[in-house]
Motif scaffolding. Structure first.
Motif, PDB file in Angstrom:
ATOM      1  N   LYS A   1      59.477  25.823  35.217  1.00 52.98           N
ATOM      2  CA  LYS A   1      58.451  25.106  34.453  1.00 52.98           C
ATOM      3  C   LYS A   1      57.732  26.052  33.488  1.00 52.98           C
ATOM      4  O   LYS A   1      57.497  25.705  32.326  1.00 52.98           O
ATOM      5  CB  LYS A   1      57.446  24.463  35.411  1.00 52.98           C
ATOM      6  N   VAL A   2      57.379  27.249  33.997  1.00 56.38           N
ATOM      7  CA  VAL A   2      56.698  28.249  33.157  1.00 56.38           C
ATOM      8  C   VAL A   2      57.609  28.670  32.002  1.00 56.38           C
ATOM      9  O   VAL A   2      57.175  28.776  30.850  1.00 56.38           O
ATOM     10  CB  VAL A   2      56.278  29.473  33.998  1.00 56.38           C
ATOM     11  N   ALA A   3      58.913  28.903  32.318  1.00 59.89           N
ATOM     12  CA  ALA A   3      59.873  29.311  31.280  1.00 59.89           C
ATOM     13  C   ALA A   3      60.045  28.225  30.234  1.00 59.89           C
ATOM     14  O   ALA A   3      60.156  28.515  29.033  1.00 59.89           O
ATOM     15  CB  ALA A   3      61.221  29.637  31.928  1.00 59.89           C
ATOM     16  N   LEU A   4      60.042  26.955  30.670  1.00 60.60           N
ATOM     17  CA  LEU A   4      60.183  25.836  29.728  1.00 60.60           C
ATOM     18  C   LEU A   4      58.976  25.771  28.785  1.00 60.60           C
ATOM     19  O   LEU A   4      59.143  25.632  27.565  1.00 60.60           O
ATOM     20  CB  LEU A   4      60.332  24.525  30.494  1.00 60.60           C
ATOM     21  N   LYS A   5      57.768  25.874  29.351  1.00 59.73           N
ATOM     22  CA  LYS A   5      56.552  25.852  28.523  1.00 59.73           C
ATOM     23  C   LYS A   5      56.542  27.022  27.548  1.00 59.73           C
ATOM     24  O   LYS A   5      56.178  26.871  26.380  1.00 59.73           O
ATOM     25  CB  LYS A   5      55.313  25.909  29.424  1.00 59.73           C
ATOM     26  N   LYS A   6      56.946  28.207  28.032  1.00 63.05           N
ATOM     27  CA  LYS A   6      56.963  29.411  27.195  1.00 63.05           C
ATOM     28  C   LYS A   6      57.960  29.249  26.042  1.00 63.05           C
ATOM     29  O   LYS A   6      57.674  29.602  24.903  1.00 63.05           O
ATOM     30  CB  LYS A   6      57.337  30.614  28.065  1.00 63.05           C
ATOM     31  N   THR A   7      59.127  28.679  26.353  1.00 59.99           N
ATOM     32  CA  THR A   7      60.173  28.494  25.324  1.00 59.99           C
ATOM     33  C   THR A   7      59.752  27.474  24.284  1.00 59.99           C
ATOM     34  O   THR A   7      59.935  27.648  23.090  1.00 59.99           O
ATOM     35  CB  THR A   7      61.502  28.069  25.996  1.00 59.99           C
ATOM     36  N   LEU A   8      59.162  26.348  24.772  1.00 60.89           N
ATOM     37  CA  LEU A   8      58.746  25.288  23.850  1.00 60.89           C
ATOM     38  C   LEU A   8      57.561  25.696  22.989  1.00 60.89           C
ATOM     39  O   LEU A   8      57.388  25.192  21.867  1.00 60.89           O
ATOM     40  CB  LEU A   8      58.371  24.017  24.638  1.00 60.89           C
ATOM     41  N   SER A   9      56.736  26.629  23.501  1.00 63.36           N
ATOM     42  CA  SER A   9      55.550  27.061  22.748  1.00 63.36           C
ATOM     43  C   SER A   9      55.882  28.127  21.700  1.00 63.36           C
ATOM     44  O   SER A   9      55.054  28.425  20.829  1.00 63.36           O
ATOM     45  CB  SER A   9      54.478  27.608  23.691  1.00 63.36           C
ATOM     46  N   LYS A  10      57.082  28.697  21.766  1.00 62.33           N
ATOM     47  CA  LYS A  10      57.483  29.713  20.782  1.00 62.33           C
ATOM     48  C   LYS A  10      57.658  29.071  19.414  1.00 62.33           C
ATOM     49  O   LYS A  10      58.281  28.011  19.278  1.00 62.33           O
ATOM     50  CB  LYS A  10      58.801  30.387  21.205  1.00 62.33           C
TER      51      LYS A  10
ATOM     52  N   LEU B   1      67.466  32.695  27.886  1.00 59.66           N
ATOM     53  CA  LEU B   1      66.440  33.124  26.927  1.00 59.66           C
ATOM     54  C   LEU B   1      65.242  33.826  27.563  1.00 59.66           C
ATOM     55  O   LEU B   1      64.522  34.547  26.889  1.00 59.66           O
ATOM     56  CB  LEU B   1      65.932  31.913  26.133  1.00 59.66           C
ATOM     57  N   ASN B   2      65.018  33.600  28.866  1.00 54.50           N
ATOM     58  CA  ASN B   2      63.828  34.137  29.516  1.00 54.50           C
ATOM     59  C   ASN B   2      64.177  35.291  30.451  1.00 54.50           C
ATOM     60  O   ASN B   2      64.820  35.079  31.487  1.00 54.50           O
ATOM     61  CB  ASN B   2      63.100  33.029  30.288  1.00 54.50           C
ATOM     62  N   SER B   3      63.741  36.476  30.080  1.00 57.36           N
ATOM     63  CA  SER B   3      64.113  37.679  30.827  1.00 57.36           C
ATOM     64  C   SER B   3      63.568  37.685  32.250  1.00 57.36           C
ATOM     65  O   SER B   3      64.176  38.283  33.148  1.00 57.36           O
ATOM     66  CB  SER B   3      63.629  38.938  30.091  1.00 57.36           C
ATOM     67  N   HIS B   4      62.424  37.005  32.499  1.00 60.74           N
ATOM     68  CA  HIS B   4      61.882  37.015  33.866  1.00 60.74           C
ATOM     69  C   HIS B   4      62.709  36.137  34.818  1.00 60.74           C
ATOM     70  O   HIS B   4      62.493  36.149  36.021  1.00 60.74           O
ATOM     71  CB  HIS B   4      60.404  36.587  33.869  1.00 60.74           C
TER      72      HIS B   4
END
Length: 315
Positions: free
Chosen positions: A302-311, A55-58
């Motif tokens: 960790k950053v990707a998890l926070k970004k996904t959960l905040s969507k 899900l995270n392109s970066h």
């Protein structure tokens, strides 16, 4: 598989009984819930990591490309082993058919050999990133990554086919109790009525290659990485380089240490009960720990998890 059907026709045994991890009744239920819990953690951890990377392109980089496949392999080979293992804790007789046993053996070996080679591909990727950062993008292009991944699965298939083909040629005794919680090479060889010399030779040669080649690749990669890190004058730069590799080193040590202990020691020096405990590390513990090791020690995840959960859904 035609090979397995042919072996079933040649063997007098139509099914095996898996002895399980222990025969002590008071431990069966606690162990059932313990390993059920570890299986749930393994499934959630690996599927979660697969989803995050997708899900995270970066995270669409060579390092996470290989980590995606490592999680896929861990998910698959844990699923090949653990459900049948759990049945041994709740059933009086954990019966598996001859075809089912050989199928489990094949897929277990396919995924476990694939894991050993994908760990070496990950070590090469870290070497390219740290030792040759200016040409990293060209060195680890999509074509190179796909070629390495193809090699990983080809070696997995070759190793699994070599062992399974040698196994189905054996004739098994009427005593069909396999002293293990899964259909593994060494416990099945104990049940053979015919000579296992060729099988034992194949174990030492093929397992030697499947552990030796990745181990040498990893050692050379990390020797070059260490040499490169020692030339970094910045303390912060050294710390960052070490942290990049530390997760991989932990995963490699757990996987290859337990695998080598199980297969590269003479069976006379390793009682099967100890072998079962050793097997737990690379069949149950390592697939469970890998997503935790790579996520808890990885800022990008960790950053990707926070970004996904905040969507917000549907946003």
């Amino acid at each position: 598989m035609p090979l397995i059907r042919m072996g079933a026709e040649n063997s007098s045994v139509t099914e095996f009984i898996l002895a399980g991890l222990t025969n002590q009744p008071r431990l069966q239920i606690p162990l059932f819930f313990l390993f059920l819990g570890s299986y749930v953690v393994t499934m959630v951890g690996n599927l979660g990591l697969i989803t995050l990377i997708g899900l995270n392109s970066h995270l669409h980089t060579p390092m996470y490309f290989f980590l995606f496949n490592l999680s896929f392999i861990d998910f698959c080979y844990s699923t090949v082993i653990t459900p049948k293992m759990l049945m041994s804790f709740v059933l009086r007789k954990n019966i598996i058919s001859y075809a089912g046993c050989m199928t489990q053996l094949f897929f277990f070996l396919f995924f476990v050999v694939s894991e050993s080679f994908i760990l070496s591909a990950m070590a090469y990727d870290r070497y390219a990133a740290i030792c040759n950062p200016l040409v990293y993008t060209a060195t680890m292009s999509l074509q190179v990554c796909l070629f390495l991944l193809l090699g990983v699965y080809v070696m997995g298939f070759a190793g699994a086919m070599a062992h399974t083909a040698c196994m189905v040629r054996l004739t098994f005794c009427t005593n069909n109790l396999v002293n293990h919680y899964m259909c593994d090479i060494l416990p099945l060889l104990e049940r053979s009525c015919t000579s296992t010399y060729v099988n034992e030779l194949v174990v030492f040669v093929v397992v030697g290659i499947d552990i030796g080649v990745p181990t040498v690749t990893i050692f050379i990669s990390y020797a070059l990485i260490l040499s490169s890190i020692l030339r970094i004058y910045s303390t912060k730069g050294r710390s960052k380089a070490f942290s990049t590799c530390s997760s991989h080193i932990i995963a490699v040590s757990l996987f290859f240490g337990s695998g080598a202990f199980m297969y590269l020691k003479p069976s006379s020096l390793l009682p099967m009960n100890q072998g079962k405990v050793s097997s737990l590390f690379y069949t149950i513990v390592v697939p469970m720990l890998n997503p935790l090791i790579y996520s808890l020690r990885n800022k990008d995840v960790k950053v990707a998890l926070k970004k996904t959960l905040s969507k917000k859904p549907f946003s």
